[in-house]
Design a protein around this motif. Structure first.
Motif, PDB file in Angstrom:
ATOM      1  N   TYR A 179      11.055  13.529   1.405  1.00 58.71           N
ATOM      2  CA  TYR A 179      10.530  13.261   0.572  1.00 58.71           C
ATOM      3  C   TYR A 179       8.752  12.306   0.713  1.00 58.71           C
ATOM      4  CZ  TYR A 179      13.456  15.575  -2.677  1.00 58.71           C
ATOM      5  OH  TYR A 179      14.197  16.090  -2.780  1.00 58.71           O
ATOM      6  N   ILE A 180       8.860  11.893   1.727  1.00 60.14           N
ATOM      7  CA  ILE A 180       7.649  11.050   2.720  1.00 60.14           C
ATOM      8  C   ILE A 180       6.672  11.871   3.946  1.00 60.14           C
ATOM      9  CG2 ILE A 180       8.552   8.695   2.023  1.00 60.14           C
ATOM     10  CD1 ILE A 180       9.609   8.765   4.729  1.00 60.14           C
ATOM     11  N   GLY A 181       7.552  13.476   3.362  1.00 61.00           N
ATOM     12  CA  GLY A 181       6.826  14.043   4.719  1.00 61.00           C
ATOM     13  C   GLY A 181       5.576  15.315   4.073  1.00 61.00           C
ATOM     14  N   LYS A 182       6.280  16.272   4.357  1.00 65.09           N
ATOM     15  CA  LYS A 182       4.598  17.408   4.263  1.00 65.09           C
ATOM     16  C   LYS A 182       4.850  17.093   2.334  1.00 65.09           C
ATOM     17  CE  LYS A 182       4.412  21.411   5.022  1.00 65.09           C
ATOM     18  NZ  LYS A 182       5.451  22.980   5.589  1.00 65.09           N
ATOM     19  N   GLY A 183       3.580  17.666   2.564  1.00 55.95           N
ATOM     20  CA  GLY A 183       3.554  18.519   0.491  1.00 55.95           C
ATOM     21  C   GLY A 183       3.169  16.832  -0.588  1.00 55.95           C
ATOM     22  N   ILE A 184       3.603  15.476   0.204  1.00 58.44           N
ATOM     23  CA  ILE A 184       3.203  14.136  -0.408  1.00 58.44           C
ATOM     24  C   ILE A 184       1.954  13.400   0.147  1.00 58.44           C
ATOM     25  CG2 ILE A 184       3.830  11.476  -0.695  1.00 58.44           C
ATOM     26  CD1 ILE A 184       5.687  14.200  -1.569  1.00 58.44           C
ATOM     27  N   ASN A 185       1.148  13.244  -1.304  1.00 60.84           N
ATOM     28  CA  ASN A 185      -0.066  12.985  -1.253  1.00 60.84           C
ATOM     29  C   ASN A 185      -0.321  11.820   0.359  1.00 60.84           C
ATOM     30  OD1 ASN A 185      -2.269  10.867  -2.035  1.00 60.84           O
ATOM     31  ND2 ASN A 185      -3.354  12.883  -1.904  1.00 60.84           N
ATOM     32  N   ASP A 186      -0.801  11.777   1.102  1.00 61.18           N
ATOM     33  CA  ASP A 186      -0.936  10.251   1.785  1.00 61.18           C
ATOM     34  C   ASP A 186      -0.766   9.063   1.132  1.00 61.18           C
ATOM     35  OD1 ASP A 186      -1.624  12.139   3.974  1.00 61.18           O
ATOM     36  OD2 ASP A 186      -3.329  11.929   4.493  1.00 61.18           O
ATOM     37  N   GLU A 187      -1.691   8.701   0.260  1.00 61.48           N
ATOM     38  CA  GLU A 187      -1.960   7.558  -0.488  1.00 61.48           C
ATOM     39  C   GLU A 187      -0.500   7.409  -1.595  1.00 61.48           C
ATOM     40  OE1 GLU A 187      -6.156   6.084  -1.790  1.00 61.48           O
ATOM     41  OE2 GLU A 187      -6.080   8.369  -2.327  1.00 61.48           O
ATOM     42  N   VAL A 188       0.098   8.528  -1.751  1.00 57.16           N
ATOM     43  CA  VAL A 188       1.032   8.170  -1.996  1.00 57.16           C
ATOM     44  C   VAL A 188       2.749   7.950  -1.487  1.00 57.16           C
ATOM     45  CG1 VAL A 188       3.268   9.603  -3.592  1.00 57.16           C
ATOM     46  CG2 VAL A 188       0.591   9.634  -4.339  1.00 57.16           C
ATOM     47  N   ARG A 189       2.348   8.452  -0.065  1.00 53.39           N
ATOM     48  CA  ARG A 189       3.572   8.185   0.934  1.00 53.39           C
ATOM     49  C   ARG A 189       2.980   6.628   1.478  1.00 53.39           C
ATOM     50  NH1 ARG A 189       1.745  10.595   5.152  1.00 53.39           N
ATOM     51  NH2 ARG A 189       2.389  12.833   3.941  1.00 53.39           N
ATOM     52  N   GLU A 190       2.171   6.061   1.662  1.00 52.28           N
ATOM     53  CA  GLU A 190       1.537   4.532   2.426  1.00 52.28           C
ATOM     54  C   GLU A 190       2.043   4.243   1.284  1.00 52.28           C
ATOM     55  OE1 GLU A 190       0.613   3.832   5.299  1.00 52.28           O
ATOM     56  OE2 GLU A 190       0.840   5.971   5.058  1.00 52.28           O
ATOM     57  N   SER A 191       2.024   4.260  -0.027  1.00 51.68           N
ATOM     58  CA  SER A 191       2.330   3.198  -1.409  1.00 51.68           C
ATOM     59  C   SER A 191       3.427   3.252  -1.278  1.00 51.68           C
ATOM     60  CB  SER A 191       1.684   3.544  -2.803  1.00 51.68           C
ATOM     61  OG  SER A 191       1.203   2.971  -3.626  1.00 51.68           O
ATOM     62  N   VAL A 192       4.439   4.297  -1.744  1.00 52.10           N
ATOM     63  CA  VAL A 192       5.856   3.788  -1.290  1.00 52.10           C
ATOM     64  C   VAL A 192       6.564   3.390  -0.080  1.00 52.10           C
ATOM     65  CG1 VAL A 192       7.591   5.847  -1.319  1.00 52.10           C
ATOM     66  CG2 VAL A 192       5.952   5.985  -2.655  1.00 52.10           C
ATOM     67  N   LEU A 193       5.830   3.747   0.864  1.00 47.97           N
ATOM     68  CA  LEU A 193       6.471   2.901   2.063  1.00 47.97           C
ATOM     69  C   LEU A 193       6.299   1.603   1.945  1.00 47.97           C
ATOM     70  CD1 LEU A 193       5.270   5.684   4.968  1.00 47.97           C
ATOM     71  CD2 LEU A 193       7.844   5.176   4.006  1.00 47.97           C
TER      72      LEU A 193
END
Lengths: 491, 95
Positions: A267-281
């Protein structure tokens, strides 16, 4: 500061100390609704007269020194698929446009018992079929953060109303993300409890093995307060669990030390928008600083959940929607010579395009020759998903994922491509399949100024762990104090 | 896997829906795409796995066989598109 800007618990404090009256609160909300709802379209119907009558009555009781509930006199918005006796319940559908509920949903009884009352019924995708509220038969709801974008769905009206301060809190329903995804896109807190914790009696059924009523609030304290009222066993819903009543406000503790949180790498890989991933991380990092242990884990079977979901959900929907026949309630066609005509024409004229699509899909996967290959197979995949969750929750107290792979999209962007719309639910549907609880909590905004949220998941009836971790996050990063909706157009 | 127009017509009949030629065309395309996508579940090994048919373990929930007041008939009939003498009115079924 205006009253409508406060959380429900802030209003409760002021109300119970005698600083303000329920009538003032109620008037504040209706004037706000009149000011903003022509832009947002969060409500399908308003219950102003009833609300003001009730507010005055509660004020009178308090004045006379009668013993009243601490919730007495607090209004709420209700998704229009939850029955309030004597009021219209349209489900966002033309087929129920004039349906007046003859009884109260159990959750409505619970709120009535505390002398709470209702601002109105909120907009939704027809029968909760959708992720944008564009499938409402009446009008689409707009996102308060950008009026050219959708609020998410299907509880888009409830989420937009809370985000736009047109309700202190609201109830929604969540079958595949319908509380969490719009809460994420609107920057509010959305909580889907464990299947069986809250009675579904009086909620118009979409997919009965996945549907769950839950809360949309401005902060985590309000989620706990509202869950306290709606959770509990109900004889009228045989899937509701008979468990000891809990006080969820006891979990409002600012401490995650020693908690083990897993981040499924899928859920933090392909298919997740970069900004969303950064924020969740960055949320994960925050939790680590606050004393929790963060570990990457794997939930491989999760990627099949979306396929299994659209098979099971449409199968159940096609069966649940069989009741709309133009005989006992709902829309009846003017064009008929016989009974069969009434059935076919009422349904064809009354249901919108997405409802018809899901009825057809559900009928397909349940039909002879395909039942084993699709429906039965999906139910087996459900077992595999449940097993994977059980294993993960043996190791972790919570799982952390994004809620939506992208932030709010433009009105009209996905409406002509059903499959693309279905993919908006990719991070939310596995939770409904597992029947586990999940909460959406805002954690930042993207470069377009749109809210990003993360999701906390726990084992069945693990609501307390979620509330504790969400509360801790909120105490250390208060999204609501940092960001506010702009009510602007992006064009 | 493709869902053809003939199948759509059959499904519409089973679902008690009337579809226009345009809708038949559109749903054939949509259903083919969605079913193709959902077929991903065939990649999951489910040998020796039983189906899950409910979201929790509640099973055979019984209640006491007690007579309790039911809802008022007039209240329930208020939403009927057509009613007569306390009953739902429908067109003649037998000729």
């Amino acid at each position: 500061m205006e009253l409508y800007e406060l959380t429900a618990h802030e209003l409760m404090d002021k109300l119970n100390s005698g600083e303000i009256t329920s009538e003032e609160i109620t008037k504040s909300y209706f004037s706000r609704i009149k000011e903003k709802d022509n832009q947002i379209k969060a409500y399908i119907s308003l219950l102003e007269e009833e609300a003001l009558d009730k507010a005055k009555k509660v004020d009178e009781d308090r004045k006379l020194g009668k013993k009243v509930s601490k919730y007495a006199g607090i209004p709420i918005g209700i998704k229009d698929n939850i029955c309030i006796s004597g009021s219209k319940t349209t489900c966002g559908s033309k087929i129920l446009e004039n349906f007046v509920a003859p009884y109260n949903a159990t959750v409505i009884e619970n709120l009535n018992n505390e002398d709470m009352f209702f601002l109105g019924k909120t907009n939704m995708d027809e029968f909760a079929f959708g992720s944008s509220t564009e499938n409402s038969a009446f009008y689409p709801t707009r996102n308060p953060w950008d009026l050219d974008r959708v609020p998410g769905g299907s509880s888009g009206g409830s989420a937009a109303a809370v985000a736009a301060n047109m309700a202190p809190w609201a109830l929604g329903s969540d079958t595949g993300g319908s509380i969490r995804q719009p809460s994420s896109l609107c920057g509010v807190i959305g909580f889907k409890p464990t299947y069986g914790l809250v009675s579904r009696y009086g909620l118009v059924a979409y997919a009965s093995s996945l549907d769950q009523i839950g809360t949309i609030t401005k902060d985590v304290t309000d989620s706990a307060l509202l869950l306290n009222l709606i959770a509990g066993h109900d004889e009228k819903d045989s899937t509701s669990m008979n468990l000891e009543k809990k006080d969820y406000t006891l979990s409002l503790v600012n401490d995650v030390k020693g908690m083990k949180i897993g981040i499924p790498k899928e859920y933090i890989g392909k298919g997740i928008n970069d900004e969303v991933r950064e924020s969740v991380l960055s949320v994960a990092k925050k939790y680590e600083e606050l004393g929790a242990t963060i570990e990457e884990c794997s939930f491989e079977v999760g990627k099949y959940a979306i396929g299994a979901y659209y098979i099971m959900a449409t199968a159940e929907a096609s069966s649940n929607l069989g009741r709309f026949d133009g005989i006992r309630y709902g829309y009846r066609t003017k064009q008929f010579n016989n009974l069969k005509d009434i059935y076919r024409n009422s349904r064809s004229e009354g249901f919108g395009a997405e409802a018809k699509r899901r009825i057809m899909l559900g009928t397909y996967v349940l039909s002879a020759g395909y039942y084993d290959a699709y429906y039965k197979k999906a139910q087996k995949v459900r077992t595999v998903i449940n097993k994977a969750y059980n294993e993960l929750f043996e190791k972790y107290d919570l799982l952390l994922t994004p809620v939506s792979p992208i932030t709010a999209f433009k009105v009209g962007e996905k409406i002509d491509n059903p499959l693309e719309m279905y993919l908006a639910d990719i991070c939310t549907v596995p939770i409904n399949i597992g029947g586990i609880p999940g909460m959406s909590i805002p954690c930042g905004i993207d470069s377009n100024g749109l809210p990003i949220s993360f999701q906390l998941l726990a084992k069945p009836f693990g609501e307390e762990t979620i509330i504790r971790a969400a509360y801790t996050y909120e105490k250390n990063f208060n999204f609501r104090e940092n960001y506010k909706p702009t009510f602007k157009n992006s064009k | 896997m493709s869902v053809n127009k003939k199948e759509i017509v059959h499904l519409a009949k089973l679902s008690n829906l009337y579809l226009s030629e345009e809708e038949i065309e559109k749903y054939a395309k949509d259903l083919t795409e969605i079913i193709d996508f959902a077929s991903m579940i065939n990649s999951v090994n489910t040998d020796e796995i039983n189906e899950t048919i409910a979201a929790n373990e509640n099973f055979n929930v019984f209640r006491k066989d007690q007579v309790i007041p039911s809802m008022d008939r007039n209240l329930l009939l208020q939403n009927a598109p057509s009613q007569d003498d306390g009953m739902f009115r429908i067109p003649k079924v037998l000729n």
